[in-house]
Scaffold this motif. Structure first.
Motif, short mmCIF file in Angstrom:
data_model
loop_
_atom_site.label_atom_id
_atom_site.label_comp_id
_atom_site.label_asym_id
_atom_site.label_seq_id
_atom_site.Cartn_x
_atom_site.Cartn_y
_atom_site.Cartn_z
N CYS A 24 -0.86 6.21 15.58
CA CYS A 24 -0.43 5.25 14.55
C CYS A 24 0.40 4.14 15.17
O CYS A 24 1.00 4.31 16.22
CB CYS A 24 0.44 5.94 13.50
SG CYS A 24 -0.31 7.37 12.75
N GLN A 68 3.43 -5.33 3.67
CA GLN A 68 2.01 -5.57 3.36
C GLN A 68 1.14 -4.96 4.46
O GLN A 68 0.03 -4.50 4.22
CB GLN A 68 1.72 -7.07 3.24
CG GLN A 68 2.43 -7.75 2.08
CD GLN A 68 2.26 -6.98 0.78
OE1 GLN A 68 1.16 -6.62 0.38
NE2 GLN A 68 3.38 -6.68 0.11
N TRP A 69 1.69 -4.96 5.69
CA TRP A 69 0.95 -4.44 6.84
C TRP A 69 0.84 -2.92 6.81
O TRP A 69 -0.18 -2.35 7.22
CB TRP A 69 1.70 -4.92 8.10
CG TRP A 69 1.37 -4.22 9.37
CD1 TRP A 69 0.37 -4.54 10.25
CD2 TRP A 69 2.06 -3.11 9.93
NE1 TRP A 69 0.40 -3.68 11.31
CE2 TRP A 69 1.41 -2.79 11.16
CE3 TRP A 69 3.15 -2.33 9.54
CZ2 TRP A 69 1.83 -1.75 11.97
CZ3 TRP A 69 3.56 -1.29 10.35
CH2 TRP A 69 2.91 -1.01 11.55
N ALA A 70 1.84 -2.26 6.27
CA ALA A 70 1.92 -0.80 6.40
C ALA A 70 1.01 -0.05 5.44
O ALA A 70 0.77 -0.50 4.32
CB ALA A 70 3.36 -0.34 6.18
N ASN A 71 0.51 1.11 5.87
CA ASN A 71 -0.23 2.03 4.99
C ASN A 71 0.72 2.99 4.31
O ASN A 71 0.41 3.54 3.26
CB ASN A 71 -1.26 2.84 5.78
CG ASN A 71 -2.32 1.98 6.39
OD1 ASN A 71 -2.39 1.81 7.61
ND2 ASN A 71 -3.13 1.39 5.56
N VAL A 72 1.86 3.23 4.95
CA VAL A 72 2.84 4.14 4.36
C VAL A 72 4.23 3.72 4.85
O VAL A 72 4.38 3.21 5.96
CB VAL A 72 2.51 5.61 4.71
CG1 VAL A 72 2.49 5.87 6.19
CG2 VAL A 72 3.47 6.60 4.04
N SER A 102 7.54 -3.60 -1.30
CA SER A 102 6.40 -2.83 -0.81
C SER A 102 5.52 -2.32 -1.94
O SER A 102 5.98 -2.11 -3.06
CB SER A 102 6.88 -1.66 0.05
OG SER A 102 7.46 -0.69 -0.78
N CYS A 104 2.89 0.04 -0.83
CA CYS A 104 2.24 1.24 -0.27
C CYS A 104 3.05 2.48 -0.66
O CYS A 104 4.17 2.37 -1.15
CB CYS A 104 2.13 1.11 1.25
SG CYS A 104 3.71 1.00 2.08
N LEU A 168 -1.27 9.74 3.88
CA LEU A 168 -2.38 8.90 4.35
C LEU A 168 -3.74 9.52 4.07
O LEU A 168 -4.76 8.88 4.26
CB LEU A 168 -2.25 8.66 5.87
CG LEU A 168 -1.07 7.79 6.32
CD1 LEU A 168 -0.97 7.77 7.83
CD2 LEU A 168 -1.22 6.37 5.78
N PRO A 170 -7.14 10.50 2.61
CA PRO A 170 -7.87 9.58 1.72
C PRO A 170 -8.06 10.05 0.28
O PRO A 170 -8.28 9.23 -0.60
CB PRO A 170 -9.23 9.40 2.41
CG PRO A 170 -9.32 10.50 3.40
CD PRO A 170 -7.94 10.90 3.77
#
Ligand SMILES: Cc1cc2nc3c(=O)[nH]c(=O)nc-3n(C[C@H](O)[C@H](O)[C@H](O)COP(=O)(O)O)c2cc1C
Length: 388
Positions: A24, A68-72, A102, A104, A168, A170
């Protein structure tokens, strides 16, 4: 990742390494107080990125762009102070501004002295956040930096990493579902130092438990003696030794469960007369041990289960795999059976791979064969059981 000013911040470099090792990318925001507990240069070196602090950002609008960049978004450790700010929408520093910007999933790992954690204000703040759908992970109980023992210890880096993977994952189609899993072998003692067992290592049960947990389920695992540690996961682990103990634990937890997965290799027999003293070898060239049949746990569950509880069994077979499995499915009132040819190479006991055939009770539903890593097979089993 946000790091706040708690003593547990000293563990975060270890977590950053695990996160990087898992492949990651990570950006880190430090509060001013956190700088007293962990050196920005350590984090910079381990993350390979510049660390974001109050007075170390350019014109990038980091609180917006980073989130905005992060998934978590993970906050570990999270102080009582930052927890309170987030609960009330206060955004008076870079970290709390990033939180409010955020979208996410947000995971919060509180860590503090036990009285701070038990304080009504902290508990009410946690409630507010949880009701808002923010995941606040229970701190552990144990020795705290302030010298006392209690609830408030930050979860270990390995546990935090798994919660990140969970966020994370899916699909989260087992949220609010309760999954009871049996795993591993049983030990049927003949005397205080000897037992009859089998080569099960609990790997298939553990894979089923992990896959369910990643999908959001609450998981309890009733495990025979196995060599690995389930503890990094948020499972409740109930350890048993014998088939009779397993039956008792299953019965006790049965009404709690929506799904019951019977992946343990339960001994069919136990010693008829357990010898409380060690059986001596002297004077005995041959030793005859009488065995009594153990109860059939799957069949007991099949009798006791409610209409809407789903019972999934495994059948370890060495011949007539499908026929034997179908017979068990009907006799034990299972909803699904996974027929497992344990005589095949790379299948069954003590290996990471398996080949299983999923046979549903309803003959109109198709049978499927899965082959590969036990973890991958477990995902496919859940995909199919949930979709059916
Ligand atoms: C030595 C020391 C240790 C501290 N440990 C904690 C802690 O573990 N958890 C906590 O909530 N606050 C702890 N605090 C208090 C916080 O550092 C303080 O509330 C600070 O304002 C938090 O700021 P932040 O939330 O912006 O990082 C500690 C303070 C000191 C001086």
């Amino acid at each position: 990742m946000g790091i706040t000013g708690g003593i547990a911040a000293y563990k975060i470099p270890g977590l950053v390494r695990l996160i990087k090792k898992a492949g990651c990318e990570i950006e880190i925001i430090l509060t001013e107080a956190a700088k007293n507990f962990v050196a920005p240069m350590t984090l910079e070196t381990l993350s390979g990125r510049k660390i974001w602090t109050e007075n170390n950002f350019d014109f990038n609008i980091p609180h917006v762009n980073l989130t905005q960049w992060a998934n978590v978004f993970v906050i570990a450790p999270c102080t009582a102070n930052t927890l309170a700010k987030i609960a009330h929408g206060i955004s008076d520093n870079l970290l709390t501004s990033a939180v409010i910007a955020s979208t996410c999933p947000l995971l919060i790992f509180p860590a503090m002295n036990e009285n701070m954690y038990a304080n009504k204000a902290t508990q009410e703040n946690i409630k507010i956040l949880s009701e808002r759908g923010i995941k606040v992970i229970n701190p552990a109980e144990g020795e705290l930096a302030c010298g006392v023992s209690g609830k408030g210890r930050m979860n270990e880096p390995e546990e935090i990493l798994l919660e990140i993977f969970r966020a994370l994952y899916p699909v989260h189609d087992l949220v609010n579902k309760k999954v009871l899993i049996t795993a591993g072998p049983t030990h049927e003692y003949l005397d205080p130092v000897r037992f009859i067992s089998n080569p099960s290592t609990g790997k298939m049960g553990a894979a089923m438990a992990r896959a369910a947990w990643y999908r959001g389920a609450e998981v309890k695992i009733i495990s025979g003696p196995v060599n690995f540690n389930f503890n990094s996961y948020g499972f409740e682990v109930i350890k048993i030794k014998s088939a009779l103990e397993m039956l008792e634990a299953v019965k006790k937890n049965l009404s709690w469960a929506d799904f019951i997965v019977k992946a343990a290799a339960v001994g069919d027999y136990r010693a008829k007369n357990f010898s409380p003293q060690k059986i001596k070898r002297e004077g005995k060239n041959d030793l005859v041990i009488e065995l009594s049949q153990n109860p059939d746990i799957s069949a007991e569950v099949g009798k006791l289960k409610r209409e809407n509880q789903i019972l999934i069994g495994f059948a370890a077979e060495t011949q007539n795999i499908s026929e034997n499995a179908r017979e068990k499915l009907a006799r034990k009132n299972l909803d699904y059976i996974l027929a497992n040819d344990v005589s095949e190479k790379n299948s069954g006991f003590a290996v990471d791979t398996n080949t299983v055939k999923l046979i549903p009770k309803d003959i109109n539903k198709t049978e499927k064969i899965f082959s590969g890593l036990k973890d991958d097979i477990a995902c496919e089993i859940w995909d199919n059981v949930i979709s059916l």
